[in-house]
Design an enzyme around this catalytic site. Structure first.
Site, short mmCIF file in Angstrom:
data_model
loop_
_atom_site.label_atom_id
_atom_site.label_comp_id
_atom_site.label_asym_id
_atom_site.label_seq_id
_atom_site.Cartn_x
_atom_site.Cartn_y
_atom_site.Cartn_z
N GLY A 1 0.93 -1.08 0.13
CA GLY A 1 -0.03 0.03 -0.06
C GLY A 1 0.94 1.20 0.15
O GLY A 1 1.84 1.18 0.64
N GLN B 1 2.67 9.93 1.20
CA GLN B 1 4.23 9.43 1.36
C GLN B 1 5.01 9.86 0.37
O GLN B 1 6.13 9.63 0.52
CB GLN B 1 4.06 7.86 1.33
N CYS C 1 5.62 -0.16 7.53
CA CYS C 1 5.20 1.07 6.73
C CYS C 1 6.61 1.38 5.65
O CYS C 1 7.75 1.25 6.18
CB CYS C 1 4.90 2.12 7.58
N LEU C 2 6.45 1.74 4.63
CA LEU C 2 7.42 2.10 3.64
C LEU C 2 8.01 3.40 4.18
O LEU C 2 9.31 3.76 3.66
CB LEU C 2 6.91 2.34 2.30
N HIS D 1 -4.68 1.84 7.34
CA HIS D 1 -3.34 2.52 7.34
C HIS D 1 -3.18 3.55 6.52
O HIS D 1 -2.67 4.70 6.70
CB HIS D 1 -2.22 1.23 7.18
N GLU D 2 -3.54 3.46 5.37
CA GLU D 2 -3.47 4.24 4.30
C GLU D 2 -4.26 5.42 4.26
O GLU D 2 -3.64 6.59 4.05
CB GLU D 2 -3.34 3.67 2.76
N HIS E 1 -2.57 7.89 6.64
CA HIS E 1 -1.54 8.77 5.90
C HIS E 1 -2.15 9.90 5.28
O HIS E 1 -1.79 10.95 5.57
CB HIS E 1 -0.78 7.98 5.16
#
Length: 187
Positions: free
Chosen positions: A59, A64, A107-108, A149-150, A153
């Site tokens: 994701g 991000q 997380c990225l 989660h996204e 963000h």
């Protein structure tokens, strides 16, 4: 859905887009609704997917990469070539189940840090697809978690803000060279 044949699922020498890391102020800004869904938005979604695949993610939210538009891309099974990625524009969670579950998240934007987070087990989300068509889905398990989660963000919230075990959080962040002061606890 975006034609998955146009998205290379292979490692590139470098990512198309730069993923911001914990401590970057861009990650704390809220995203704005997308009013016009056009080729530039579809290309952004493709670039985000390629960046996500290149980074071994499932994701990615536009915040991000420093773009503050309500756009997220998801593919919970990127190794499966028949699995079509999910593009959510202006996503809104309309329903959260009362049942919750704890799962490890990463997380990225915080590479190498994996911690337990409690989230609702099932959600119902409405959004527009990459062609502007209104959609609504019910999601559970991993997909529900990734969507939540996204969407966090898009609201300037990171998964570490939801971690309840402070000692574990501090230890894991320090091990990976991240500053504990960058966390904005939601406890």
């Amino acid at each position: 859905m975006i034609d998955s044949m146009t998205i290379e699922r292979q490692k590139l020498d470098h990512s198309l887009l730069n993923i911001h890391h914990l401590g970057d102020k861009d990650l704390r800004k809220s995203a704005k609704r997308i009013s016009k869904i056009d080729d530039s938005i579809r290309q952004l979604a493709r670039d985000m997917l390629q960046t996500m695949y290149n980074s071994n993610g499932i994701g990615l939210a536009s915040t991000q990469i420093g773009i503050h538009k309500q756009l997220i891309v998801i593919n919970c099974e990127p190794e499966t070539s028949t699995n079509t990625p999910l593009i959510l524009i202006n996503p809104k969670i309309n329903y959260y189940s009362q049942e919750s579950c704890v799962m490890e998240e990463g997380c990225l934007s915080i590479p190498g840090v994996y911690l337990d987070v409690t989230r609702p087990e099932m959600i119902q989300v409405s959004f527009k697809d990459e062609y502007g068509k209104p959609c609504q889905i019910e999601a559970s398990d991993l997909l529900a978690r990734v969507i939540q989660h996204e969407i966090d963000h898009l609201n300037g919230v990171m998964f570490v803000d939801r971690v309840k075990n402070d000692l574990d959080l501090t230890t894991k962040l320090q091990e990976q060279g991240f500053n504990r002061e960058s966390v904005k606890s939601l406890k």
